[in-house]
Every structure is written in structure tokens, then in C-alpha cells.
Motif scaffolding. Structure first.
Motif, mmCIF file in Angstrom:
data_model
loop_
_atom_site.group_PDB
_atom_site.id
_atom_site.type_symbol
_atom_site.label_atom_id
_atom_site.label_comp_id
_atom_site.label_asym_id
_atom_site.label_seq_id
_atom_site.Cartn_x
_atom_site.Cartn_y
_atom_site.Cartn_z
ATOM 1 N N UNK A 88 0.828 -1.203 0.000
ATOM 2 C CA UNK A 88 0.000 0.000 0.000
ATOM 3 C C UNK A 88 0.867 1.260 0.000
ATOM 4 N N UNK A 89 2.040 1.179 0.629
ATOM 5 C CA UNK A 89 2.984 2.290 0.583
ATOM 6 C C UNK A 89 3.505 2.496 -0.837
ATOM 7 N N UNK A 90 3.774 1.405 -1.533
ATOM 8 C CA UNK A 90 4.213 1.512 -2.925
ATOM 9 C C UNK A 90 3.121 2.148 -3.777
ATOM 10 N N UNK A 91 1.855 1.861 -3.464
ATOM 11 C CA UNK A 91 0.747 2.540 -4.154
ATOM 12 C C UNK A 91 0.859 4.054 -4.000
ATOM 13 N N UNK A 92 1.127 4.507 -2.768
ATOM 14 C CA UNK A 92 1.201 5.942 -2.496
ATOM 15 C C UNK A 92 2.320 6.598 -3.294
ATOM 16 N N UNK A 93 3.475 5.945 -3.336
ATOM 17 C CA UNK A 93 4.614 6.483 -4.082
ATOM 18 C C UNK A 93 4.299 6.516 -5.578
ATOM 19 N N UNK A 106 3.879 13.345 3.772
ATOM 20 C CA UNK A 106 2.860 12.309 3.931
ATOM 21 C C UNK A 106 2.286 12.357 5.341
ATOM 22 N N UNK A 107 0.959 12.404 5.417
ATOM 23 C CA UNK A 107 0.274 12.344 6.707
ATOM 24 C C UNK A 107 -0.759 11.236 6.647
ATOM 25 N N UNK A 108 -0.881 10.486 7.739
ATOM 26 C CA UNK A 108 -1.840 9.396 7.761
ATOM 27 C C UNK A 108 -2.519 9.289 9.106
ATOM 28 N N UNK A 111 -5.205 3.455 9.941
ATOM 29 C CA UNK A 111 -4.619 2.546 8.949
ATOM 30 C C UNK A 111 -3.725 3.315 7.987
ATOM 31 N N UNK A 112 -4.176 4.502 7.584
ATOM 32 C CA UNK A 112 -3.369 5.305 6.675
ATOM 33 C C UNK A 112 -2.038 5.694 7.270
ATOM 34 N N UNK A 113 -1.994 5.872 8.590
ATOM 35 C CA UNK A 113 -0.727 6.184 9.244
ATOM 36 C C UNK A 113 0.223 4.997 9.176
ATOM 37 N N UNK A 114 -0.306 3.788 9.280
ATOM 38 C CA UNK A 114 0.550 2.605 9.167
ATOM 39 C C UNK A 114 1.140 2.503 7.768
ATOM 40 N N UNK A 115 0.340 2.845 6.767
ATOM 41 C CA UNK A 115 0.854 2.881 5.396
ATOM 42 C C UNK A 115 1.915 3.966 5.270
ATOM 43 N N UNK A 116 1.655 5.130 5.873
ATOM 44 C CA UNK A 116 2.595 6.245 5.792
ATOM 45 C C UNK A 116 3.923 5.913 6.462
ATOM 46 N N UNK A 117 3.869 5.257 7.618
ATOM 47 C CA UNK A 117 5.089 4.866 8.321
ATOM 48 C C UNK A 117 5.908 3.913 7.459
ATOM 49 N N UNK A 118 5.234 2.941 6.865
ATOM 50 C CA UNK A 118 5.940 1.981 6.017
ATOM 51 C C UNK A 118 6.531 2.672 4.791
ATOM 52 N N UNK A 119 5.790 3.628 4.213
ATOM 53 C CA UNK A 119 6.319 4.368 3.065
ATOM 54 C C UNK A 119 7.579 5.131 3.459
#
Length: 295
Positions: A88-93, A106-108, A111-119
């Protein structure tokens, strides 16, 4: 008519071979992407996004598996990677690049924060600043959940179960299940008006398998990825702001201390509101993000 973020343009952007995201874009200036939480969609940012768009290009997608974005079936052979936060982080990039941005803040939330942290861990050359709203990193969440205090996270354990039972249980009473969290996590019920609540419930009702797959990944492959970073000493290299509601001492841990282990350049602030702070205290969130972007 479906609610939208005022003044934002909507489009569908392919980010992977089998996934196209629904995204709202507004404003101009340096880019900021906002990732929503559970059980919501990009609409949770409607107040914050409009304010930030006065100074920045603001990108608000529905995460894969949520809202009007594509919901690929969980691949039983992929070890949870379909909804891994790494994926999901790769999706964001990929989304940012498709919109012409090689680097972005990036702000999340949730769940979005977990994606942001991983990104931010996987793509430190891309993510310039990171804001996390009211969540701990995945590994720390499981570390601190124990005893009767863990009852507040019953949904984490339910959706961690193998495919079948959680989807059937939640799907049988989807509005009651998702509505439960909208109710108990909100201090100000007026912060989520009827039309927005209806949009959240409709989106969640249509996303039960993918929402469960997202949570299942966080009890499996996401822990593996976090543990590998912890073992390797990997840290968040960019300025990090964490906003947290006042959890008190109920769960028996120091959230700021947990965060400092991941983020050397950290500002950790408590906000007096419920979990859905972008809707209950949008002014605080806007100020925190703007302050973060000056660091």
C-alpha cells in the motif's frame, strides 16, 4: 449525490497492474498526501485538505481496498502481500509519481498512518516529512496489547483470523460493526454528520473482504517487515510529527517513548478530542502539519 471535498478534482489513477485508486486533488504548491483510516475514506480529510490546499498541492486517495478504489482479492499464495503496508505504501509512491511528484510529505490517520510509516521506512528518499495521527507503529501495537486492556482492540484479533469466519461475521452485520467504531471513537458526534456517516458505512459495507485482509496483514506480514527494520536499526530519517488523543494510563505504556525509538526527529503532541481528530479538531491537525513542513 456522494459527498466530495469542495474545490477538489477527482480522478482515477493506476498505481499497480491490478489497482486503480480514487483520488481527490486540490491546491498548488509543494505536495502533501493524506491517507485515511478505518472505517473511513478520503472524506475524513475534507476540512484539513481544504485548509492545506491554500498553500500546498493536496492529494487525498482512497487506499486500495477502501472507498471507491479497487479492491483486489487477497491472494492466498502471496503471504499477505496484497494488503501488506509495504504494498500500500508503494501505491502511495506510485500515485505521487503519476501526478508528477518525485518527493512529497505524507500524513496518515489510523490505517493510513501505518501505510505512511511503512512508506517513510521503505522510501526515505521520497518522503520528506511524516505525520501520524493516533496510532502506534504496527509492531508496537502488538507489543503493548495485553490483558483486559487489549479488549479495546478486539477487532484486531477478530480480523487477524484466517479467511472465512471474520468476513462472514462482519458481513452479516456490517453497518452495526463499522458504526460501532464511528460511535465509540468519537467524542463529538456532530463531527461526523449524517451524510458523511452514510458514505463511510456504504463504503465499508462494500469492502468487508479487503478491510479484513488489510487488518489480517497487520497481524502477519506487516509485523515481519517491522521486526526486520527494528532488528536492522532502521529509523525514520525525516522530521516526524505524532498527534495522539489522550489515551491516559489505561493501556499502561508511554506512547512518546515508543515513537522515539523509531523517530529521532520527533514532535509528539496530545490532542483533546476523540480518535477522529481530523474531523473533531481539524484546526489542530492543520497547524501541526504546517509546522511539520517548516522543519
Amino acid at each position: 449525490m456522494h459527498p466530495t471535498i469542495p474545490g477538489f478534482t477527482y480522478r482515477r489513477v493506476p498505481v499497480a497492474d491490478d489497482v486503480t485508486l480514487n483520488v481527490a486533488v486540490g491546491g498548488s504548491g509543494s505536495p502533501v498526501m493524506l491517507l485515511h483510516g478505518f472505517p473511513q475514506t478520503h472524506l475524513m480529510w475534507r476540512h484539513v485538505a481544504v485548509e492545506l490546499a491554500a498553500r500546498h498541492t493536496v492529494i487525498c486517495p482512497d487506499l486500495r481496498g477502501y472507498g471507491a478504489s479497487d479492491k483486489p482479492a487477497e491472494d492466498a499464495e502471496a503471504d499477505g502481500l496484497t494488503y501488506a503496508k509495504r504494498t500500500m505504501a508503494a501505491d502511495a509512491v506510485a500515485l505521487a509519481r503519476a501526478l508528477g511528484h518525485d518527493r512529497f510529505a505524507l500524513a496518515g490517520h489510523d490505517r493510513g498512518a501505518l501505510v505512511a510509516i511503512r512508506a517513510a521506512l521503505d522510501h526515505p528518499e521520497v518522503i520528506t516529512h511524516l505525520a501520524s495521527l493516533d496510532v502506534l507503529p504496527t509492531l508496537d501495537t502488538w507489543d503493548v496489547m495485553h490483558g483486559t486492556g487489549a479488549a479495546v482492540g478486539f477487532h484486531l484479533y477478530l480480523m487477524a483470523q484466517p479467511p472465512g469466519l471474520p468476513e462472514r461475521m462482519i458481513g452479516a452485520s456490517a453497518d452495526a460493526f463499522f458504526g460501532h467504531f464511528l460511535d465509540i471513537w468519537t467524542r463529538d458526534p456532530q463531527a461526523i454528520p449524517a451524510d458523511i456517516r452514510a458514505a463511510y458505512l456504504a463504503a465499508s459495507r462494500a469492502s468487508v473482504p479487503s478491510v479484513v485482509a488489510d487488518y489480517r496483514a497487520s497481524a502477519g506480514i506487516d509485523v515481519v517487515h517491522d521486526q526486520a527494520d527494528r532488528d536492522a536499526g532502521n529509523r525514520l530519517r525525516m522530521p516526524v510529527t505524532v498527534l495522539q488523543q489522550d489515551w491516559g494510563t489505561a493501556l499502561g505504556f508511554d506512547a512518546a517513548e515508543r515513537w522515539r525509538a523509531w523517530a529521532p526527529d520527533l514532535r509528539h503532541t496530545t490532542v483533546s478530542c476523540g480518535h477522529f481528530m481530523a474531523e473533531e479538531a481539524p484546526e489542530d491537525v492543520v497547524k501541526a502539519v504546517l509546522d511539520l513542513l517548516t522543519r
